[in-house]
Write a protein that holds these residues in place. Structure first.
Motif, PDB file in Angstrom:
ATOM      1  N   GLY A  46       0.749  -1.381   0.056  1.00  0.00           N
ATOM      2  CA  GLY A  46      -0.081  -0.012   0.037  1.00  0.00           C
ATOM      3  C   GLY A  46       0.811   1.436   0.126  1.00  0.00           C
ATOM      4  O   GLY A  46       0.364   2.283   0.118  1.00  0.00           O
ATOM      5  N   ALA A  47       2.044   1.285  -0.427  1.00  0.00           N
ATOM      6  CA  ALA A  47       2.989   2.378  -0.530  1.00  0.00           C
ATOM      7  C   ALA A  47       2.528   3.407  -1.465  1.00  0.00           C
ATOM      8  O   ALA A  47       2.750   4.504  -1.477  1.00  0.00           O
ATOM      9  CB  ALA A  47       4.480   1.947  -0.569  1.00  0.00           C
ATOM     10  N   TRP A  48       1.874   2.884  -2.797  1.00  0.00           N
ATOM     11  CA  TRP A  48       1.729   3.937  -3.547  1.00  0.00           C
ATOM     12  C   TRP A  48       0.785   3.260  -4.627  1.00  0.00           C
ATOM     13  O   TRP A  48       0.336   2.094  -4.486  1.00  0.00           O
ATOM     14  CB  TRP A  48       3.032   4.226  -4.367  1.00  0.00           C
ATOM     15  N   ILE A  49      -0.161   4.415  -5.287  1.00  0.00           N
ATOM     16  CA  ILE A  49      -0.949   3.826  -6.173  1.00  0.00           C
ATOM     17  C   ILE A  49      -0.574   3.938  -7.624  1.00  0.00           C
ATOM     18  O   ILE A  49       0.335   5.100  -8.110  1.00  0.00           O
ATOM     19  CB  ILE A  49      -2.356   4.777  -5.987  1.00  0.00           C
ATOM     20  N   SER A  50      -0.669   2.959  -8.230  1.00  0.00           N
ATOM     21  CA  SER A  50      -0.109   2.797  -9.735  1.00  0.00           C
ATOM     22  C   SER A  50      -1.342   3.162 -10.638  1.00  0.00           C
ATOM     23  O   SER A  50      -2.373   2.387 -10.379  1.00  0.00           O
ATOM     24  CB  SER A  50       0.316   1.419 -10.109  1.00  0.00           C
ATOM     25  N   VAL A  51      -1.387   3.931 -11.688  1.00  0.00           N
ATOM     26  CA  VAL A  51      -2.469   4.207 -12.488  1.00  0.00           C
ATOM     27  C   VAL A  51      -1.784   3.811 -13.927  1.00  0.00           C
ATOM     28  O   VAL A  51      -0.730   4.266 -14.173  1.00  0.00           O
ATOM     29  CB  VAL A  51      -2.846   5.546 -12.681  1.00  0.00           C
ATOM     30  N   ASN A  52      -2.225   2.862 -14.523  1.00  0.00           N
ATOM     31  CA  ASN A  52      -1.720   2.575 -15.905  1.00  0.00           C
ATOM     32  C   ASN A  52      -0.395   2.034 -15.863  1.00  0.00           C
ATOM     33  O   ASN A  52       0.616   2.818 -16.672  1.00  0.00           O
ATOM     34  CB  ASN A  52      -2.222   3.542 -16.985  1.00  0.00           C
TER      35      ASN A  52
END
Lengths: 591, 112
Positions: B11-17
């Motif tokens: 849950g360290a970061w959100i990846s978008v595409n």
């Protein structure tokens, strides 16, 4: 519904990742399709490669798993050569230089700034020297930890090293156990002091005696479900099972197969076996293990040795392995303090040379981020102790240097909230120079973890520090939560969190005030851990005030917003990443 | 193209595409929230518990702590950005220092 990570693992995972990794390495960074980055980076972990944080794209942390922390003769030199040649980033670290090795709390080695294109050469060199990165990260059997002086320890009842080695050889690369719901951490302890830290592992082998066919045998009691992460710390729990050493691999196979089949693959935050132990209880865990995963009758737990556990137990007997200790064969092992577990590469090379010259060439890594040179001939012990390198990495360090552990932090890690290693170096030096030691204090543990993942094992320290943020004069600054009184031993205890969101530059002042109060108010002979245990929450919160002192902290700003906290030009936009195999900047794919 | 959204590395970061777009460790002001009783929570983002798409918004439930009062919690859904062009997947993140208003969703939108 299985998570996206599980779907990626279903497609390709385990040993088969390697051929793809090598193909990408051959073709270069750009060969990884843009829309497959996340899937491949998740898979690469299984081969010990962890993509570094935002701003450092195309660079990897590489973890080398050394079971039980044992580096056989010649291996440390190889690690130093690899670090020197391949683990150099665009900018030097101001404390440690351009290339360095990190000794981790799981007796592994971490190198940073590894480029994809260099991986085939690095793997070739590692594997030619019986080293490897397989399963160092990812959802499988991780590096086996244990008493770092197994086989060389006068307190030993079972030599845990062959057991750890057997587990390593049985489960590394074993397709049956290569895809677990989450990481699987295993500890083997053979001594009566508890050095393996089994209490904080998923699966723990702990020494125990058992009467079998009228004869008292030595073996292991089995505990399951320990771990520190995500503000959900658990100590491992006994499942009332004893095995002889020759069944250690069988019970490991059974337990990890149980985890493989019943662990939660729908929610990675609930996947570690500690949560399954919570849900089932230990009795059901044992029943299911017996009925479905082992083909022999489980024996009930034997007589354990926990009463004599002194390792990190808060007393002065055995806080770590630093110092000069006689081995049963009359040689000596010498534990050297490595502040925050990081050594510059020239020092690593020299250490390898010294181990070769004065000992057998073997070097071991401890779970306190320190190193041990084993098999030093008694006739040459004094000469070894006079070596200049031991002025930096001392066998008799100041307690504040000795007790400091720090995780990777925002320098490289995506999850961390704060800068850690360089800050902890500055803390230790300031404390050493400015704080009077309470009488009799020789071993005092301060662990700094940048986030709740707890890689620095903050909950089992005298003083626990965990990354936070706060505002100071209205501006956001890096801060730490402070816990007190954690440790292992017969009755392990997690630290009580007593001061929250202390600005990082006020933490040394807090520790100074805390230790002054301890010295003033302690009962005669009372250890710090006993002092904390004797006080309730409100009293603990009133023990000391945080305050600014002469300590200066250059990392108060949001280090996570930089591409590298120590670069002169540290804005994200100044990052050279991603780069090609030569370190030349590549234009971002979407620009 | 579909918009591919997930949280990674615990849950360290959100990846978008497949691009890292939103990170932990920043302070996000929250209004009309139920994390704590502060009118505006000064919320340290420690992890992304869930992510999803409510087209065109990319949303997340965020784990962390209000640094004013110390209350820990997981927010309701917060919009963290918007897919500007569904054809190309072009994504525009919100300014995380602007005030966020968590919203209880009426339906789940998984990123698949």
């Amino acid at each position: 519904m299985p998570t996206k990570v599980e779907n990626w693992k279903d497609e390709i995972y385990g040993n088969e990742i390697r051929e793809h990794l090598m193909e990408f390495a051959e073709k270069g960074w750009d060969a990884i399709p843009d829309d497959e980055h996340d899937a491949w980076f998740e898979r690469f972990k299984w081969w010990g490669l962890y993509h570094q944080r935002k701003g450092q794209e195309s660079y990897f942390m590489m973890r080398i798993g050394t079971p039980n922390g044992v580096l056989k003769p010649g291996q440390l030199e190889v690690v130093a050569e690899i670090a020197d040649e391949y683990a150099r980033g665009p900018v030097d670290n101001p404390e440690f230089g351009g290339a360095y090795c990190d000794w981790t709390t799981r007796q592994s080695i971490q190198l940073h700034w590894i480029k994809l294109e260099d991986i085939p050469e690095i793997f070739e060199k590692l594997e030619a020297n019986d080293l490897g990165t397989q399963q160092a990260c990812g959802d499988s059997w991780r590096n086996i930890v244990g008493c770092p002086v197994a086989g060389k320890d006068k307190h030993e009842h079972i030599d845990a090293w062959p057991v750890a080695e057997e587990l390593h050889e049985t489960f590394k690369g074993n397709d049956d156990y290569s895809n677990l719901p989450r990481k699987w951490k295993v500890a083997v302890t053979g001594c009566d002091q508890g050095c393996g830290q089994g209490d904080i592992n998923d699966l723990a082998y702990e020494p125990a005696t058992k009467e079998v066919d009228g004869e008292e045998k030595l073996g292991f009691n089995i505990r399951v479900g320990g771990g520190l992460s995500r503000k959900e710390p658990r100590f491992s729990r006994s499942i009332d099972v004893w095995v002889p050493p020759e069944q250690a691999a069988d019970i490991g196979a059974g337990m990890s197969a149980l985890f493989r089949e019943y662990g939660d693959r729908d929610d990675r935050f609930n996947a570690r076996i500690k949560f399954l132990v919570d849900e089932w209880g230990t009795e059901k865990m044992r029943d299911v293990l017996q009925e479905e995963f082992v083909d022999f009758e489980l024996k009930t737990a034997g007589e354990n040795m926990r009463e004599s556990y002194t390792y990190n137990a808060g007393g002065e007997e055995h806080g770590d392995h630093v110092g000069v200790h006689e081995q049963p064969d009359g040689n000596y092992y010498v534990g050297l303090d490595v502040l925050v577990g990081r050594m510059g590469v020239d020092d690593v090379s020299e250490l390898a040379e010294l181990a070769d010259e004065y000992g057998s060439g073997e070097v071991r890594l401890t779970q306190r981020q320190n190193v041990i040179v084993t098999d030093v001939d008694s006739d040459r012990l004094d000469e070894f102790l006079d070596e200049p390198l031991l002025e930096t990495y001392s066998p008799d360090p100041h307690p504040f240097m000795r007790g400091s552990i720090a995780c990777t932090g925002t320098e490289f890690c995506s999850l961390s909230i704060v800068e850690t290693k360089n800050r902890q170096v500055r803390y230790a030096r300031w404390l050493k120079d400015n704080v009077e030691l309470p009488e009799g204090l020789t071993d005092f543990h301060i662990h700094l973890s940048g986030c709740t993942a707890s890689c620095a094992q903050p909950q089992i320290a005298d003083i626990s520090l965990r990354g936070m943020k706060t505002r100071k004069d209205g501006e956001p600054v890096e801060a730490l939560d402070i816990g007190l009184g954690g440790g292992l031993g017969e009755n392990p205890h997690f630290a009580d969190w007593v001061e929250m969101r202390v600005p990082a530059d006020e933490v040394p002042g807090y520790i100074e005030n805390l230790l002054a109060t301890f010295e003033d108010e302690r009962e005669e002979g009372q250890t710090f851990r006993e002092f904390v245990a004797a006080r309730d929450e409100d009293t603990l919160q009133d023990l000391a005030e945080a305050e600014e002192t002469s300590y200066e902290d250059p990392y108060m700003h949001n280090t996570k917003m930089t591409w590298y906290p120590y670069a002169d030009e540290d804005d994200m936009g100044d990052s050279p990443a991603p780069t090609d195999g030569e370190g030349n900047s590549l234009a971002p794919a979407d620009d | 193209m579909t918009t591919d959204v997930h949280q990674l590395d615990d849950g360290a970061w959100i990846s978008v595409n497949d691009e890292r777009r939103i990170n932990v460790s920043d302070l996000w002001p929250l209004a009309r929230h139920d994390v704590c009783s502060c009118e505006i929570a000064d919320f340290l983002v420690e992890g992304f518990a869930e992510v999803g798409v409510e087209h065109p918004d990319v949303q997340a439930r965020v784990a962390g702590r209000c640094i004013t009062c110390g209350t820990e919690g997981v927010t309701d859904w917060i919009t963290v950005g918007r897919v500007i062009d569904p054809e190309t997947g072009e994504f525009s993140p919100v300014d995380v220092t602007s005030v966020h208003v968590p919203d209880k969703r009426h339906r789940l939108a998984h990123p698949e």
